[in-house]
Design a protein around this motif. Structure first.
Motif, short mmCIF file in Angstrom:
data_model
loop_
_atom_site.label_atom_id
_atom_site.label_comp_id
_atom_site.label_asym_id
_atom_site.label_seq_id
_atom_site.Cartn_x
_atom_site.Cartn_y
_atom_site.Cartn_z
N ILE A 16 0.76 -1.15 -0.03
CA ILE A 16 -0.24 -0.07 0.41
C ILE A 16 1.35 1.53 0.37
O ILE A 16 1.69 0.93 0.68
CB ILE A 16 -1.32 0.32 1.12
CG1 ILE A 16 -1.43 -1.02 1.77
CG2 ILE A 16 -1.86 1.16 1.24
CD1 ILE A 16 -2.17 -1.43 2.78
N THR A 17 0.60 2.32 -1.36
CA THR A 17 1.45 3.44 -0.90
C THR A 17 0.64 4.65 -0.47
O THR A 17 -0.62 4.61 -0.70
CB THR A 17 1.93 3.88 -3.01
OG1 THR A 17 2.54 2.50 -3.18
CG2 THR A 17 1.85 5.04 -2.51
N CYS A 18 1.37 5.23 1.28
CA CYS A 18 -0.03 5.92 1.50
C CYS A 18 1.23 7.16 1.56
O CYS A 18 2.05 7.63 0.98
CB CYS A 18 0.28 5.95 2.96
SG CYS A 18 0.13 4.00 2.71
N ASP A 19 0.15 8.65 1.68
CA ASP A 19 0.25 9.56 2.08
C ASP A 19 0.81 9.88 3.32
O ASP A 19 2.51 10.38 3.82
CB ASP A 19 -0.23 10.96 1.98
CG ASP A 19 -0.83 10.86 0.68
OD1 ASP A 19 0.03 10.99 -0.62
OD2 ASP A 19 -2.76 11.83 -0.36
N TYR A 20 0.44 8.95 4.72
CA TYR A 20 0.96 9.25 5.71
C TYR A 20 0.63 7.92 6.34
O TYR A 20 -0.25 6.56 5.67
CB TYR A 20 -0.03 9.50 6.17
CG TYR A 20 0.56 11.59 6.31
CD1 TYR A 20 1.92 12.33 6.77
CD2 TYR A 20 -0.28 12.09 5.40
CE1 TYR A 20 2.30 13.51 6.03
CE2 TYR A 20 0.04 13.37 5.19
CZ TYR A 20 1.19 13.85 5.31
OH TYR A 20 1.56 15.43 4.78
N ILE A 21 1.18 6.98 7.55
CA ILE A 21 1.44 6.21 7.37
C ILE A 21 1.38 6.15 9.01
O ILE A 21 1.03 7.09 9.77
CB ILE A 21 1.71 5.10 8.10
CG1 ILE A 21 2.14 5.03 6.17
CG2 ILE A 21 2.25 3.92 8.51
CD1 ILE A 21 3.76 4.37 6.01
N ARG A 28 6.98 10.21 7.63
CA ARG A 28 5.63 9.91 7.55
C ARG A 28 4.54 9.76 8.32
O ARG A 28 3.47 8.57 7.66
CB ARG A 28 4.95 9.77 6.40
CG ARG A 28 5.51 11.49 5.34
CD ARG A 28 4.30 11.96 4.26
NE ARG A 28 4.76 12.98 3.88
CZ ARG A 28 4.15 13.93 2.01
NH1 ARG A 28 3.44 13.01 2.07
NH2 ARG A 28 4.66 15.00 2.63
N LEU A 29 4.84 8.61 9.47
CA LEU A 29 5.08 7.49 10.30
C LEU A 29 4.21 8.45 11.56
O LEU A 29 4.76 9.45 12.40
CB LEU A 29 5.60 6.69 10.74
CG LEU A 29 5.56 6.11 11.46
CD1 LEU A 29 4.13 4.75 11.27
CD2 LEU A 29 6.75 5.08 12.65
N PHE A 30 2.84 8.13 12.18
CA PHE A 30 2.32 8.21 13.49
C PHE A 30 2.11 7.28 14.40
O PHE A 30 1.35 6.78 13.48
CB PHE A 30 1.50 9.61 13.24
CG PHE A 30 1.89 10.59 12.09
CD1 PHE A 30 2.06 11.64 13.01
CD2 PHE A 30 1.89 10.83 10.51
CE1 PHE A 30 2.36 13.12 12.10
CE2 PHE A 30 2.10 11.91 10.00
CZ PHE A 30 2.97 12.60 11.06
#
Length: 404
Positions: free
Chosen positions: A152-157, A282-284
């Motif tokens: 899965i390609t994301c803007d944010y994780i 971009r990981l929270f």
């Protein structure tokens, strides 16, 4: 696959975040290593702060909770054979707590995501995170654990995958600082088929150890006793458990604990844990992936809900206006609340448990603290406002207003 926000973990944090994002018009995909049946069937206690209840009501997932939950306006602290009620409602200007099990919250949120057409992928394995410091972070996993590798390609994780998940270790160790306290005691918890023995939760300090009486339903009750965390449940017969509960919860006014068949029992260790920062690239991180609290303060699920409110608002600001500053401040914003909840959970745990390495002087200090908090309005108010939940960094009406 492509989505705006990839969410790892279908616990309360991941499910509520996906629900909030949907209401804000933001796409998400949830992946989860367990099956839906496992998640919904794992019985876990739940005590919801006023803010969590308000959030569920504002986002349309509170109907069953309002029918089946137990709304408590106070708690009892019991020591020296006498109970002392803390009137939460009066001391906090009308706030309450709600007893509603965590797995029931999960059922409600899963139903809401399915009704909205949300994408959830269960039974995944080999989850890994990649390119976190780029504009296109990726999640890789195997469907059905041994199936074909997918991405899965994301803007944010959002890493909502608990203490043992892959998200937190994906933050470089050179950046990640972890704080931990291991408590020298655990809780033996039981479910029993019995009517309620009291209308509200009872927290009891006793020479033989802590005890907690809670309710689950009119027919099922939840009780705990302090034990050695390394003890084995096979050493605890039903008779021995009831003997300890009766001794630790006894009062001088004739109050009686109602017995019943024990249908579940287990021992859990207790710890406090915080990861700082709660974000990298971009990981929270959210919920147990970032912090653990002992159950004495009933903050675990509520902290998870607070985290995802902060994250959902920050993502909405970014997608609506391009303002990335709330995302940059996510960790700072969350950790202010996290450390206050850690402090309160440590305080309740320290005050109410029997510390076998304490000197007689230190035991008397514990009793003096219990005397103070139950006889001083200032002390009672401090406990009450922490117990029902401290206010968020913004007004609740602002959170509701962002839900489109």
């Amino acid at each position: 696959m492509r989505t705006q926000v990839g969410i790892i973990g279908a616990g309360p944090a991941g499910l509520m975040l996906s629900h909030l994002l949907h209401l804000q018009g933001i796409e998400s995909i949830i992946i989860e290593c367990r099956s839906r049946e496992d998640i919904e069937g794992t019985i876990r206690a739940g005590l919801l702060e006023q803010g969590t209840v308000d959030l569920m009501k504002a986002t349309g997932v509170a109907d069953r909770m309002m029918r089946e939950g137990h709304f408590h306006e106070g708690i009892e602290l019991r020591y020296n054979g006498k109970g002392h009620r803390i009137n939460l409602y009066e001391l906090t200007g009308g706030k309450k707590v709600t007893v509603y099990a965590q797995h029931e919250v999960i059922k409600d949120l899963i139903a809401a995501r399915l009704n909205a057409g949300g994408e959830m992928i269960f039974n995944v394995g080999d989850v890994s995170l990649h390119d976190l410091d780029t504009s296109a972070p990726k999640i890789r996993f195997r469907k059905d654990k041994d199936g074909e590798l997918q991405e899965i390609t994301c803007d944010y994780i959002a890493g909502c995958d608990g203490f043992h998940g892959p998200s937190r270790p994906s933050i470089p160790s050179s950046i990640r600082k972890e704080y931990q306290k291991i408590y020298p005691f655990g809780w033996l918890g039981i479910l029993t088929e019995a009517p309620p023995s009291a209308p509200e939760l009872i927290y009891a300090y006793h020479e033989r150890g802590f005890a907690l009486l809670s309710t689950r339903s009119p027919e099922i009750q939840r009780l705990y006793i302090q034990v050695d965390p390394n003890d084995h449940i096979s050493n605890w017969s039903d008779d021995r458990i009831w003997e300890e509960l009766h001794a630790r919860l006894a009062t001088r006014d004739g109050w009686k604990l109602i017995d019943g068949p024990i249908i579940q029992k287990n021992i859990v260790a207790m710890r406090s844990f915080v990861c700082d920062p709660m974000q990298y690239g971009r990981l929270f991180l959210a919920g147990d992936a970032a912090h653990i609290v002992p159950p004495t303060g009933a903050k675990g699920l509520n902290l998870a809900m607070a985290d995802v409110q902060v994250l959902a608002r920050a993502l909405d600001a970014f997608y609506t206006s391009g303002d990335a500053e709330p995302l940059m401040r996510y960790s700072e914003t969350c950790l202010r609340r996290v450390w206050k909840a850690e402090r309160f959970s440590w305080y309740m745990t320290s005050m109410l448990h029997r510390h076998h390495d304490y000197t007689p002087f230190e035991h008397q200090i514990q009793l003096a603290e219990l005397d103070y908090v139950t006889s001083s309005r200032a002390g009672s108010t401090s406990l009450a406002e922490n117990y029902v939940g401290l206010p968020m960094e913004w007004k609740e009406k602002e959170t509701v207003a962002t839900l489109r």
